[in-house]
Design a protein around this motif. Structure first.
Motif, mmCIF file in Angstrom:
data_model
loop_
_atom_site.group_PDB
_atom_site.id
_atom_site.type_symbol
_atom_site.label_atom_id
_atom_site.label_comp_id
_atom_site.label_asym_id
_atom_site.label_seq_id
_atom_site.Cartn_x
_atom_site.Cartn_y
_atom_site.Cartn_z
ATOM 1 N N CYS A 163 48.996 -8.821 28.504
ATOM 2 C CA CYS A 163 49.993 -9.851 28.839
ATOM 3 C C CYS A 163 50.328 -10.628 27.574
ATOM 4 O O CYS A 163 49.583 -11.507 27.158
ATOM 5 N N THR A 216 32.122 -9.270 10.732
ATOM 6 C CA THR A 216 30.809 -8.780 10.281
ATOM 7 C C THR A 216 29.663 -9.613 10.852
ATOM 8 O O THR A 216 28.535 -9.517 10.378
ATOM 9 N N TYR A 225 28.743 -9.688 0.788
ATOM 10 C CA TYR A 225 27.531 -9.905 1.581
ATOM 11 C C TYR A 225 27.247 -8.650 2.387
ATOM 12 O O TYR A 225 28.133 -7.817 2.624
ATOM 13 N N GLY A 260 35.719 -17.243 8.537
ATOM 14 C CA GLY A 260 34.384 -17.665 8.950
ATOM 15 C C GLY A 260 34.321 -18.127 10.386
ATOM 16 O O GLY A 260 33.402 -18.847 10.761
ATOM 17 N N GLY A 261 35.261 -17.705 11.211
ATOM 18 C CA GLY A 261 35.370 -18.310 12.530
ATOM 19 C C GLY A 261 34.489 -17.740 13.618
ATOM 20 O O GLY A 261 34.383 -18.330 14.697
ATOM 21 N N GLY A 294 40.516 -13.830 22.545
ATOM 22 C CA GLY A 294 39.453 -13.578 21.579
ATOM 23 C C GLY A 294 38.252 -14.433 21.936
ATOM 24 O O GLY A 294 38.205 -15.062 23.007
ATOM 25 N N GLY A 330 46.582 -7.643 24.177
ATOM 26 C CA GLY A 330 45.931 -6.334 24.136
ATOM 27 C C GLY A 330 44.797 -6.289 25.142
ATOM 28 O O GLY A 330 44.989 -6.484 26.335
HETATM 29 C C1 LIG Z 1 36.603 -8.156 8.658
HETATM 30 C C2 LIG Z 1 36.255 -9.523 9.162
HETATM 31 C C3 LIG Z 1 34.981 -10.040 8.943
HETATM 32 C C4 LIG Z 1 34.632 -11.296 9.420
HETATM 33 N N1 LIG Z 1 33.342 -11.717 9.271
HETATM 34 C C5 LIG Z 1 32.947 -12.887 9.813
HETATM 35 C C6 LIG Z 1 31.568 -13.263 9.762
HETATM 36 O O1 LIG Z 1 30.708 -12.527 9.255
HETATM 37 N N2 LIG Z 1 31.212 -14.464 10.293
HETATM 38 C C7 LIG Z 1 32.138 -15.300 10.866
HETATM 39 O O2 LIG Z 1 31.765 -16.368 11.295
HETATM 40 N N3 LIG Z 1 33.443 -14.942 10.958
HETATM 41 C C8 LIG Z 1 33.877 -13.756 10.458
HETATM 42 N N4 LIG Z 1 35.204 -13.367 10.565
HETATM 43 C C9 LIG Z 1 36.186 -14.304 11.174
HETATM 44 C C10 LIG Z 1 36.189 -14.288 12.675
HETATM 45 O O3 LIG Z 1 36.165 -12.978 13.178
HETATM 46 C C11 LIG Z 1 37.446 -15.001 13.203
HETATM 47 O O4 LIG Z 1 37.627 -16.240 12.536
HETATM 48 C C12 LIG Z 1 37.366 -15.331 14.673
HETATM 49 O O5 LIG Z 1 36.859 -14.235 15.392
HETATM 50 C C13 LIG Z 1 38.768 -15.692 15.175
HETATM 51 O O6 LIG Z 1 38.825 -16.150 16.499
HETATM 52 P P1 LIG Z 1 38.979 -15.233 17.817
HETATM 53 O O7 LIG Z 1 37.694 -14.537 17.988
HETATM 54 O O8 LIG Z 1 39.396 -16.013 18.957
HETATM 55 O O9 LIG Z 1 40.173 -14.268 17.363
HETATM 56 P P2 LIG Z 1 40.665 -12.907 18.018
HETATM 57 O O10 LIG Z 1 39.553 -12.124 18.591
HETATM 58 O O11 LIG Z 1 41.525 -12.235 16.998
HETATM 59 O O12 LIG Z 1 41.548 -13.441 19.224
HETATM 60 C C14 LIG Z 1 42.920 -13.740 19.170
HETATM 61 C C15 LIG Z 1 43.596 -12.933 20.253
HETATM 62 O O13 LIG Z 1 44.930 -13.385 20.430
HETATM 63 C C16 LIG Z 1 45.684 -12.292 20.866
HETATM 64 N N5 LIG Z 1 47.109 -12.567 20.710
HETATM 65 C C17 LIG Z 1 47.836 -12.663 19.571
HETATM 66 N N6 LIG Z 1 49.125 -12.905 19.837
HETATM 67 C C18 LIG Z 1 49.244 -12.975 21.183
HETATM 68 C C19 LIG Z 1 50.333 -13.197 22.084
HETATM 69 N N7 LIG Z 1 51.589 -13.392 21.641
HETATM 70 N N8 LIG Z 1 50.082 -13.194 23.421
HETATM 71 C C20 LIG Z 1 48.818 -12.998 23.890
HETATM 72 N N9 LIG Z 1 47.766 -12.768 23.088
HETATM 73 C C21 LIG Z 1 47.956 -12.761 21.748
HETATM 74 C C22 LIG Z 1 45.178 -11.145 20.002
HETATM 75 O O14 LIG Z 1 45.469 -9.886 20.569
HETATM 76 C C23 LIG Z 1 43.682 -11.442 19.929
HETATM 77 O O15 LIG Z 1 42.916 -10.718 20.851
HETATM 78 C C24 LIG Z 1 35.590 -12.103 10.099
HETATM 79 C C25 LIG Z 1 36.874 -11.594 10.312
HETATM 80 C C26 LIG Z 1 37.218 -10.310 9.874
HETATM 81 C C27 LIG Z 1 38.585 -9.784 10.163
#
Ligand SMILES: Cc1cc2nc3c(=O)[nH]c(=O)nc-3n(C[C@H](O)[C@H](O)[C@H](O)COP(=O)(O)OP(=O)(O)OC[C@H]3O[C@@H](n4cnc5c(N)ncnc54)[C@H](O)[C@@H]3O)c2cc1C
Ligand SMILES: [Zn+2]
Lengths: 418, 88
Positions: free
Chosen positions: A206, A77, A283, A367-368, A41, A66
């Motif tokens: 993976c 958002t 919002y 909020g991440g 992510g 994925g």
């Molecule tokens: C509807 C919604 C609205 C939001 N709005 C905001 C906003 O306006 N502003 C803001 O600051 N934040 C917002 N957030 C929060 C923010 O999106 C998340 O806090 C932040 O993106 C999380 O970190 P990431 O991007 O690394 O997560 P992700 O993109 O979810 O990355 C985690 C990854 O780990 C992978 N994974 C899981 N298990 C395994 C495994 N066993 N092996 C390998 N890979 C694995 C997943 O497939 C995923 O791709 C929102 C979230 C949602 C759902």
């Protein structure tokens, strides 16, 4: 991989745009790496990029079950702001904001960071007082903040409900002009490309299914594509932290909850800012395609299913119309959900764990996204040096034992209320 | 929408209920002075991807606290019972 520039655009345009290369290398797992990051992510990819860029650690793999951008980084958002109240959060999110301001240049990838400004409306004198308190804290930390009275808000966003019959009349607002939005997929793709250019292996499809141990220490991971050794392992799996934590024997203060987002049919430019409704959790902003993007409350019970329910849909639409009656006839096009780690104090965890060799980046609640650059920056520092960056001293896993919580929402130890 | 079969009132939309969190967590005895036990009770959650035992209160109905066994992936509900009987 060539750099993107006006010249590369022209050159490719002249040759029918047939020569573009893929943005990052398709990598296969090597037998071992200095650092493995689980989760492709925004946070995982940013961590990999800063490991290479800031610390010269390039023998790194990001393992994604994925595809890049399929998790929360592509589901949120996109609101970016640094209007936090508590010491620890305030400085961290402002550091992130500064990184956002230079991110497109740093990554050579246009993340479309748009500092359109964010307003949070106040609906009572007390609420406006609380916002003034917050604005003072922000300003004393060098962060831009303004308090607007009712007339000033009306001038800026005349389309909100300023009528006599408004259920919650608008008293004023707190405004952060540097807040805004960014193109979320571009953030994932930009970090992936920049990390890959530094030699990081980004391995999609993976899934990590277990950990390899030598005595108590973690020395690698089991995956759907075989065993891979690692000097250090960083966990950045957003809503799946408990699942991976369990494989490693960790007990965590986390619950997984669903948050939905909604988008309307496209309309002409109408909403120039990000607007948060102080009378409810709601919002909105307008996307570059013209759709109004809404967000609201969690569904409110533990969930690992990335689809929402209609109760929240109704609440969100009620709030939308209470705030902005003129959109009542718009159609919603889509809604979707993402799973998030909710912590009992609404603040994230970036921390070593009791398991040697395993480091945790999670608990971002909803909020991440705004934290992505600073989170990657500080987690890379931890994985490279083994030490905690000063900006994240408040985000240790042990704070729940010691009592040094960062309860920004003040909701107590109830994850679903945070 | 979840549909919860309240043992008093029958099958109702979950909007009538208030969520009360993990029902598998045990409260330490009142005189337990071990801080670790209290830390675990207040903060640590197993957060399963699968079957989860959880509290729901039927606030817009009989106001009973229930223990619902629900799959957190599929949302299918395996059982519903009164929490007071289970905890007796
Ligand atoms: C509807 C919604 C609205 C939001 N709005 C905001 C906003 O306006 N502003 C803001 O600051 N934040 C917002 N957030 C929060 C923010 O999106 C998340 O806090 C932040 O993106 C999380 O970190 P990431 O991007 O690394 O997560 P992700 O993109 O979810 O990355 C985690 C990854 O780990 C992978 N994974 C899981 N298990 C395994 C495994 N066993 N092996 C390998 N890979 C694995 C997943 O497939 C995923 O791709 C929102 C979230 C949602 C759902
Ligand atoms: Zn009932």
């Amino acid at each position: 991989m060539g750099r993107y520039s006006i010249f590369s655009l022209l050159r490719h345009a002249a040759t029918g745009n047939r020569g573009w290369q893929r943005a990052w290398r398709a990598a296969s797992p090597k037998p071992s790496y200095d650092v493995i990051i689980i989760g492709g992510g925004g946070h995982g990819l940013a961590t990999a990029f800063y490991l290479a860029e800031n610390h010269g650690v390039r023998n790194v793999a990001v393992l994604e079950k994925g595809y890049i951008g399929g998790g929360n980084v592509g589901r949120n958002t996109t609101v970016i702001r640094s209007n936090y109240l508590l010491d620890g959060n305030t400085q961290f999110y402002e550091y992130s904001m500064k990184l956002w301001e230079g991110l497109s240049a740093a990554l050579n990838f246009n993340v479309m960071f748009s500092q359109r400004g964010q307003l949070v409306t106040a609906h009572s004198a007390d609420q406006l007082d609380a916002f003034a308190h917050r604005a003072n804290i922000m300003r004393s930390n060098g962060i831009d903040a303004d308090i607007l009275d009712r007339q000033q808000v009306r001038k800026l966003v005349p389309y909100l409900d300023f009528s006599e019959t408004a259920r919650f009349p608008i008293h004023g607002a707190i405004f952060q002009g540097r807040a805004g939005t960014a193109r979320h997929d571009a953030v994932a793709w930009g970090y992936a490309r920049a990390a890959s250019c530094h030699g990081v292996d980004i391995i999609e499809g993976c899934e990590v299914t277990g950990f390899l141990r030598d005595d108590e220490r973690i020395v690698g991971v089991e995956t759907t594509r075989g065993h891979i050794g690692a000097g250090r392992v960083g966990l950045a799996v957003a809503g799946h932290t408990s699942v991976l934590g369990q494989m490693a024997g960790l007990e965590l203060p986390i619950e997984s909850h669903l948050l939905q987002a909604f988008v309307t049919e496209p309309v002409k430019p109408l909403v120039n800012h990000v607007i948060a409704y102080g009378a409810d959790h709601f919002y909105l902003s307008q996307s570059d395609k013209g759709g109004l993007v809404f967000g609201g409350n969690l569904d409110g019970y533990n969930s690992y299913s990335q689809r929402g329910n209609t109760g929240v849909l109704r609440e969100v639409c009620e709030a939308a119309i209470a705030l902005m009656p003129n959109i009542s006839r718009l159609r919603l096009l889509r809604h979707w959900g993402g799973i998030m780690d909710m912590t009992p104090d609404a603040s994230p965890i970036i921390s070593p764990t009791p398991v040697e060799g395993l480091y945790l980046n999670g608990g971002w609640c909803y909020g991440g996204f705004k934290a992505t650059p600073a989170s990657g920056w500080c987690f890379a520092h931890m994985l490279a040096t083994g030490k905690t960056h000063p900006l994240i001293e408040g985000y240790g896993l042990d704070r729940f034992r010691t009592g040094y919580l960062l309860d920004e929402a003040g909701a107590g130890p109830f994850a679903w209320l945070q | 929408m979840l549909r919860i079969e309240c043992p008093c009132c029958g099958t109702r939309d979950h909007g009538e209920f208030r969520y009360g969190g993990d029902a598998a967590v045990e409260r330490p005895a009142h005189d337990n002075s071990d801080p670790d036990a209290w830390y675990r009770y207040v903060y640590v959650r197993s957060n399963p991807k699968g079957l989860h035992q959880e509290f729901w209160q039927h606030v817009l109905g009989c106001r009973q606290w229930l223990v619902v066994e629900r799959d957190t992936v599929t949302h299918s509900i395996r059982s519903v019972s009164f929490s007071r009987r289970q905890r007796a």
